[in-house]
Structure formats: structure tokens, C-alpha cells
Design a protein around this motif. Structure first.
Motif, PDB file in Angstrom:
ATOM      1  N   ALA A 185      -8.405 -21.617 -21.404  1.00 28.57           N
ATOM      2  CA  ALA A 185      -8.932 -21.241 -19.865  1.00 28.57           C
ATOM      3  C   ALA A 185      -8.887 -22.330 -18.948  1.00 28.57           C
ATOM      4  CB  ALA A 185     -10.278 -20.636 -20.054  1.00 28.57           C
ATOM      5  N   THR A 186      -8.619 -22.185 -17.695  1.00 23.47           N
ATOM      6  CA  THR A 186      -8.353 -23.108 -16.861  1.00 23.47           C
ATOM      7  C   THR A 186      -9.262 -23.009 -15.507  1.00 23.47           C
ATOM      8  OG1 THR A 186      -6.048 -23.491 -17.418  1.00 23.47           O
ATOM      9  CG2 THR A 186      -6.698 -24.508 -15.667  1.00 23.47           C
ATOM     10  N   ILE A 187     -10.059 -24.087 -15.346  1.00 19.77           N
ATOM     11  CA  ILE A 187     -10.595 -23.914 -14.020  1.00 19.77           C
ATOM     12  C   ILE A 187     -10.583 -25.217 -13.100  1.00 19.77           C
ATOM     13  CG2 ILE A 187     -13.136 -23.868 -13.163  1.00 19.77           C
ATOM     14  CD1 ILE A 187     -14.267 -22.875 -15.834  1.00 19.77           C
ATOM     15  N   ALA A 188     -10.221 -24.844 -11.955  1.00 22.61           N
ATOM     16  CA  ALA A 188      -9.516 -25.995 -10.908  1.00 22.61           C
ATOM     17  C   ALA A 188     -10.729 -26.308 -10.043  1.00 22.61           C
ATOM     18  CB  ALA A 188      -8.350 -25.640 -10.198  1.00 22.61           C
ATOM     19  N   GLY A 189     -11.221 -27.623  -9.808  1.00 19.38           N
ATOM     20  CA  GLY A 189     -12.005 -28.025  -8.950  1.00 19.38           C
ATOM     21  C   GLY A 189     -11.697 -28.157  -7.570  1.00 19.38           C
ATOM     22  N   ASN A 190     -12.622 -28.180  -6.690  1.00 25.19           N
ATOM     23  CA  ASN A 190     -12.315 -28.231  -5.195  1.00 25.19           C
ATOM     24  C   ASN A 190     -11.606 -29.558  -4.655  1.00 25.19           C
ATOM     25  OD1 ASN A 190     -13.223 -25.449  -5.035  1.00 25.19           O
ATOM     26  ND2 ASN A 190     -15.226 -25.999  -4.555  1.00 25.19           N
ATOM     27  N   ARG A 191     -11.768 -30.721  -5.376  1.00 23.90           N
ATOM     28  CA  ARG A 191     -10.883 -31.730  -5.124  1.00 23.90           C
ATOM     29  C   ARG A 191      -9.905 -32.135  -6.073  1.00 23.90           C
ATOM     30  NH1 ARG A 191     -15.346 -35.814  -5.789  1.00 23.90           N
ATOM     31  NH2 ARG A 191     -16.688 -33.866  -6.617  1.00 23.90           N
ATOM     32  N   PRO A 192      -9.310 -32.803  -5.753  1.00 24.20           N
ATOM     33  CA  PRO A 192      -7.891 -33.494  -6.314  1.00 24.20           C
ATOM     34  C   PRO A 192      -8.376 -34.312  -7.435  1.00 24.20           C
ATOM     35  CG  PRO A 192      -7.783 -34.645  -4.314  1.00 24.20           C
ATOM     36  CD  PRO A 192      -8.823 -33.580  -4.086  1.00 24.20           C
ATOM     37  N   GLY A 193      -7.644 -34.301  -8.510  1.00 25.94           N
ATOM     38  CA  GLY A 193      -8.005 -35.359  -9.696  1.00 25.94           C
ATOM     39  C   GLY A 193      -7.193 -34.823 -10.792  1.00 25.94           C
ATOM     40  N   ARG A 194      -7.641 -35.531 -12.188  1.00 31.25           N
ATOM     41  CA  ARG A 194      -6.805 -35.472 -13.037  1.00 31.25           C
ATOM     42  C   ARG A 194      -7.404 -34.071 -14.105  1.00 31.25           C
ATOM     43  NH1 ARG A 194      -4.607 -40.608 -14.722  1.00 31.25           N
ATOM     44  NH2 ARG A 194      -5.111 -40.248 -16.903  1.00 31.25           N
TER      45      ARG A 194
END
Length: 400
Positions: free
Chosen positions: A73-82
Motif C-alpha cells: 500500500a502507498t500513501i503520499a504526503g502533502n510535501r515532497p520527500g523521500r
């Protein structure tokens, strides 16, 4: 023992902790539902269905059927990052549960006797929290892995591409640990768990009458000498500063008191921390077996299987886990650096691919009888630890 996570007035009652605390009852419910339906490696269909149902309910993108029953499963945050991966193993053990609890295993002869139901629950709790609070940098991939107890699900998941699309930069995971009390964390740089290798030796002698030994080649005598000689590998061939184990766990030969056995069957395991010893024990065991058999006129068959490499933690990731853990757990013991074990874990395959850290989360509570060892038919743990695990993961993610 009263958990400081829930009750200590000195605990940081941040918004993160308050919200995770409000999830505690749900975490316990999930864990008990998983505990009631344990499944062996690569057969975790019901467990996978449970995980998938939750991910769908929360709107979290995911893939199923990886290495048979694995899920990502993948969850993307609201800010760029690793990209960070969090790994949780799903499988149970072929053990008949002896606990008399309302959530006792409903599957005869199968039991969550190592805490993997807790690992899945903690990962699900973290996924739920992050899906509701996306103000964190980067992306988190949750790897729900089958068959850690054997034959190993990490390697086929890696081969299936779980560390790609997007490419994982680092990985963390935890193991609930009844060798440590609730409110403690075991984390260290370098080797945490040992390599696991197994061997089988069949010694082929010549059977005959127990009263006429000169007509035989006694496989039991040969096998006994092999067992004794194998102990010299650690005692005399391994640097005493290093740690290693050679154990012969099974020796089967003969079935009558007056018959010299024609063959003997030995099984054993090898454990070590230093990856430089990969390949060495196989070579040395064969040298010893071959030499002893030759001296007695016997022959042999050797089947040697390297299963899991040692679990080697990256220093930078381990330091960060340690820093986060110190903000979550509060006990007189706290974070424990000396927590190595000769137990093995196929988390090691992930750590060979990307830097990461595997750590122990103390889960024993002796005051209420929740301190039986792992793989025991009465194994259980203090469920307060579930919220602790979620908070450690969440705080790690939100640090970026």
C-alpha cells in the motif's frame, strides 16, 4: 506493570499521541480478529482479505497477490520527500494454542505465537493515521509480507518489485519482543539478528549384527564423532570475538538394540552475525564430515541450505529510530542497545537492498502473565504495545 504510554503524567500528550490513544481500542479489536484466524506462510488469504478490506475502506491505493498473498500500500504526503517503506510480516506458526482467551485461535494447530498479528495491526494503524494526516514529507509504502517463518516471503516480494515504483530510499520494521518488558525498545546499529543456515547429513555405513561389529561400518559411531567434531568449528575456527552457533538438533539412526545401523541422519542449524562468514560453515562442515567418514570407511550425503542472511541495521536509520523511540517510551530501561539475538529474520533481504533498521518493541508484562517466550503455545503480549508501535512509526514518518 502499568504502561507509562497510557498513564504517566510525564508523557508528552501531543496531538499525535492523543489521536493514536483514541485508536487503541480499535487496534486491540483488529489484533484479536487477526489472532483468531492465523495462517501459515503463503496461505495468508484471510489475513490478506482483512488488510485489503481496511485499505479499501480508507481509500489507500494498494496492490495484492504479490508473492502469492503479499500486499503493498502507498500513501503520499502533502510535501515532497523521500520514499520510506514499513514492513510487517503476516504469517503464523504450526502450534496448537493453549491460551484460554476470548480471541483464541479458531484454526486447529495454527497460532500467532510470534506477534505477527500485532505487526500487521501496528502497520494498519499507522496507515490509517497517515491517510488521515498527510502533512508529512515524501511517500510511505507499507509492505505486508507473507511467510517470514518459512520458507521466506521477503525475497520473492523484492523480486516482484516491491522496492520499486516508487523506489524505496529506506525501510524500517519492528518485532514485538517478549524478551523485553513493555515500555522498552531494542535498537542497535549493525547486526541485530543472525544469519540462518540449515544442514542435513546422511551417513552411509554398513549395517549388521550388534554382536559382530567387525563386519560393519557403524553409522552411529561415525555420526557421534561428527556431532562432537562440529562443535570445534565455533570453539577453534571462529574468532572468539565473533559470535556463532552450530547446533545439531536431530540425530536419527537404528531401531533395534542388537542391530548396527547402516545409516544415520543428522539435522542442524548454523547462526552467525558477521556476513563475512557466508559460505564458510558449509565448507568447514563438509570437510569435517568427509574426513570422519573417510577415516571409518563410510560415505555421506550433505544438503546445506543458507536461508536468511544476518539482519544488519544502517547506522543513520538506527540512530533516527532510537531518537524517535526515546520520545515515545518512558521507563527506567527505555532504549536498549544490547539486544542481539541468534534468531533469524528475512527482513535481512530488504536491508541488503536499501538502508534501514529493524528493531524490537518490548511487549512482555510479567505481572499479568504476558511474558511467555516466542513460539510458545501460551505466547501472548500486552496489547498496550500496539499504540506504542503506531506512534513510533508515525513520529518517524513525520520527521521526514
Amino acid at each position: 506493570m502499568v504502561s507509562t504510554f497510557l498513564s504517566s503524567p510525564s508523557v508528552d500528550l501531543s496531538q499525535i499521541r492523543l489521536e493514536i490513544r483514541s485508536l487503541q481500542a480499535q487496534l486491540v479489536t483488529w489484533r484479536r480478529q487477526l489472532h483468531q484466524r492465523p495462517e501459515l506462510g503463503f496461505r495468508e488469504e484471510l489475513t490478506a482479505e482483512f488488510i485489503t478490506e481496511k485499505l479499501k475502506q480508507w481509500g489507500i491505493p494498494h496492490q495484492t497477490g504479490i508473492a502469492r498473498t503479499g500486499i503493498v500500500a502507498t500513501i503520499a504526503g502533502n510535501r515532497p520527500g523521500r520514499v520510506l517503506a514499513i514492513r510487517a510480516d503476516m504469517d503464523a506458526l504450526p502450534i496448537q494454542e493453549q491460551n484460554e482467551v476470548s480471541y483464541k485461535s479458531q484454526h486447529d494447530g495454527v497460532m500467532h505465537a510470534c506477534g505477527h498479528d500485532g505487526h500487521v495491526t501496528i502497520a494498519l494503524g499507522t496507515a490509517y493515521y497517515l491517510s488521515q494526516h498527510r502533512d508529512f514529507p515524501g511517500t510511505v509504502k507499507f509492505i505486508f509480507q507473507p511467510a517470514e517463518e518459512g520458507p521466506g516471503g521477503a525475497k520473492p516480494m523484492i523480486e516482484a518489485g516491491v522496492l520499486k515504483n516508487p523506489t524505496v530510499d529506506s525501510i524500517i520494521g519492528l518485532h514485538l519482543w517478549n524478551n523485553l518488558p513493555l515500555g522498552t525498545v531494542g535498537v542497535r546499529t549493525g547486526a541485530l539478528m543472525a544469519a540462518v543456515e540449515t544442514f542435513e547429513v546422511i551417513i552411509l555405513g554398513k549395517g549388521g549384527h550388534g554382536a559382530i561389529p567387525q563386519q560393519t561400518i557403524d553409522s552411529i559411531v561415525v555420526g557421534a564423532q561428527v556431532v562432537n567434531a562440529l562443535q570445534t568449528i565455533v570453539a577453534r575456527n571462529i574468532d572468539p570475538i565473533e559470535s556463532a552457533v552450530v547446533t545439531v538438533g536431530a540425530f536419527h539412526a537404528g531401531n533395534a538394540c542388537n542391530v548396527i545401523a547402516a545409516s544415520a541422519h543428522l539435522k542442524g542449524t548454523v547462526r552467525y552475525f558477521n556476513p563475512n562468514y557466508a559460505g564458510y560453515f558449509k565448507q568447514r562442515i563438509e570437510q569435517i564430515v568427509a574426513g570422519i567418514c573417510q577415516a571409518h570407511g563410510a560415505t555421506y550425503e550433505l544438503n546445506y541450505q543458507p536461508l536468511y542472511p544476518p539482519v544488519i541495521n544502517d547506522g543513520a536509520v538506527a540512530d533516527r529510530v532510537r531518537s524517535v523511540a526515546e520520545t515515545v517510551v518512558e521507563s527506567p530501561i527505555g532504549v536498549v542497545p544490547n539486544c542481539q539475538t541468534m534468531g533469524g529474520e528475512d527482513m535481512s533481504f530488504f536491508l541488503q537492498e536499501v538502508p534501514g533498521c529493524y528493531f524490537f518493541l518490548g511487549s512482555a508484562n510479567s505481572k499479568i502473565g504476558l511474558d511467555y517466550p516466542h513460539h510458545h503455545p501460551r505466547f501472548d503480549f500486552d496489547e498496550t504495545v500496539l499504540g506504542m508501535g503506531v506512534e513510533i512509526f508515525v513520529r518517524y514518518v513525520e520527521q521526514g
